[in-house]
Design an enzyme around this catalytic site. Structure first.
Site, PDB file in Angstrom:
ATOM      1  N   ASP A 186      -3.675  -0.361  -2.452  1.00 54.06           N
ATOM      2  CA  ASP A 186      -4.418   0.491  -1.516  1.00 54.06           C
ATOM      3  C   ASP A 186      -5.253   1.518  -2.273  1.00 54.06           C
ATOM      4  OD1 ASP A 186      -1.369   1.271  -1.607  1.00 54.06           O
ATOM      5  OD2 ASP A 186      -2.460   3.153  -1.377  1.00 54.06           O
ATOM      6  N   MET A 244       5.868   5.013  -7.639  1.00 52.43           N
ATOM      7  CA  MET A 244       7.032   5.876  -7.454  1.00 52.43           C
ATOM      8  C   MET A 244       8.208   5.574  -8.384  1.00 52.43           C
ATOM      9  SD  MET A 244       6.929   6.105  -3.287  1.00 52.43           S
ATOM     10  CE  MET A 244       7.948   7.569  -3.215  1.00 52.43           C
ATOM     11  N   THR A 268       3.604  -2.400  -6.795  1.00 52.60           N
ATOM     12  CA  THR A 268       2.274  -2.019  -6.315  1.00 52.60           C
ATOM     13  C   THR A 268       2.006  -0.554  -6.620  1.00 52.60           C
ATOM     14  OG1 THR A 268       3.140  -1.434  -4.148  1.00 52.60           O
ATOM     15  CG2 THR A 268       2.309  -3.683  -4.426  1.00 52.60           C
TER      16      THR A 268
HETATM   17  N1  HPA Z   1       1.552   5.941  -3.193  1.00 56.53           N
HETATM   18  C1  HPA Z   1       2.741   5.780  -3.760  1.00 56.53           C
HETATM   19  N2  HPA Z   1       3.244   4.605  -4.039  1.00 56.53           N
HETATM   20  C2  HPA Z   1       2.519   3.518  -3.742  1.00 56.53           C
HETATM   21  C3  HPA Z   1       1.264   3.624  -3.157  1.00 56.53           C
HETATM   22  C4  HPA Z   1       0.758   4.898  -2.887  1.00 56.53           C
HETATM   23  O1  HPA Z   1      -0.367   5.054  -2.365  1.00 56.53           O
HETATM   24  N3  HPA Z   1       0.793   2.367  -2.988  1.00 56.53           N
HETATM   25  C5  HPA Z   1       1.726   1.521  -3.453  1.00 56.53           C
HETATM   26  N4  HPA Z   1       2.775   2.216  -3.918  1.00 56.53           N
END
Ligand code: HPA
Length: 234
Positions: free
Chosen positions: A206, A182, A90
């Site tokens: 998100d 990340m 994600t």
């Molecule tokens: N930040 C970092 N890693 C993520 C995020 C985020 O908003 N959403 C999903 N992985």
């Protein structure tokens, strides 16, 4: 066996999907693979090998962040002979052009992480990029499945919780860095160093500048799209 993976030689395929969450590795194996066998449970970081449409594929959880994916990707490549590795995970969107549930092919990954400076010093800014041919395979796979996708540059951030990040994301967005995750930068760097193909196929979970995020139902559907594209492409 390697330090963090308990598989015997030959138990892991050359083609590996890399979700951050080990339970998502289990879900992918149980939902999409035939004859899936679990080869790793060290630290609960589950890994499975099975077949997808006759193609031998492994799915290995990596944990979160670059040090963690770096360990698993390094061992998969150097001790088990992995040749094509796709992170399936994600990301948050820092751009109006990337909305919730969008599937994003990460073609490059900027990073604030020390992992590049530690390797190469700070004089040169090394660019972690995905493998062109694997990216092309992902585009063809998505088109073949009739599924929408976007291609972009992501930021592989070291800190998930950082009170200074919003200004930085807004600035990076002006340079075409649209989504934040990340792990991709370390995976792409290992791909370059060891001569194997790497890519990130991500789903926006998100919106960083808005209070919007995927419900669990929405996650399930869009994540399934991402997984199918990755399995077709790998
Ligand atoms: N930040 C970092 N890693 C993520 C995020 C985020 O908003 N959403 C999903 N992985």
């Amino acid at each position: 066996m390697s330090t963090h993976i308990g598989a015997k030689a030959g138990e892991i395929a050359e083609r590996v999907l890399l979700p951050g969450d080990p339970l998502r590795a289990k879900f992918i194996a149980e939902t999409f693979l035939e004859n899936a066998v679990c080869y790793n449970n060290v630290r609960g970081m589950l890994g499975f090998t099975g077949t997808y449409k006759g193609k031998r594929v492994s799915v290995q959880g990596t944990g979160m962040g670059m040090p963690s994916i770096g360990i698993y990707a390094y061992e998969l490549i150097n001790f088990y002979g992995a040749k094509r590795l796709i992170r399936t995970g994600t990301c948050g969107s820092a751009s109006k052009e990337f909305d919730l549930r969008d599937v994003v092919f990460a073609q490059a990954a900027a990073t604030d992480s020390g992992v590049l400076r530690t390797r190469l010093g700070s004089e040169v800014a090394f660019p972690p990029v995905a493998d062109f041919f694997l990216l092309r395979d992902a585009v063809e796979a998505a088109e073949g499945l009739g599924k929408k996708f976007k291609v972009g540059t992501v930021l592989s951030d070291d800190l998930f919780y950082n009170e200074n990040s919003e200004e930085r994301y807004a600035l990076l967005n002006k340079y075409g860095v649209s989504c934040v995750e990340m792990e991709c930068a370390e995976l792409f760097t290992l791909g370059a160093r060891h001569g194997v193909q790497t890519l990130g196929i991500l789903t926006v979970s998100d919106m960083i500048f808005e209070d919007r995020f995927c419900t669990s139902e929405e996650r399930e559907q869009s994540f399934t799209d991402m997984m199918e594209i990755a399995l077709e492409a790998i």
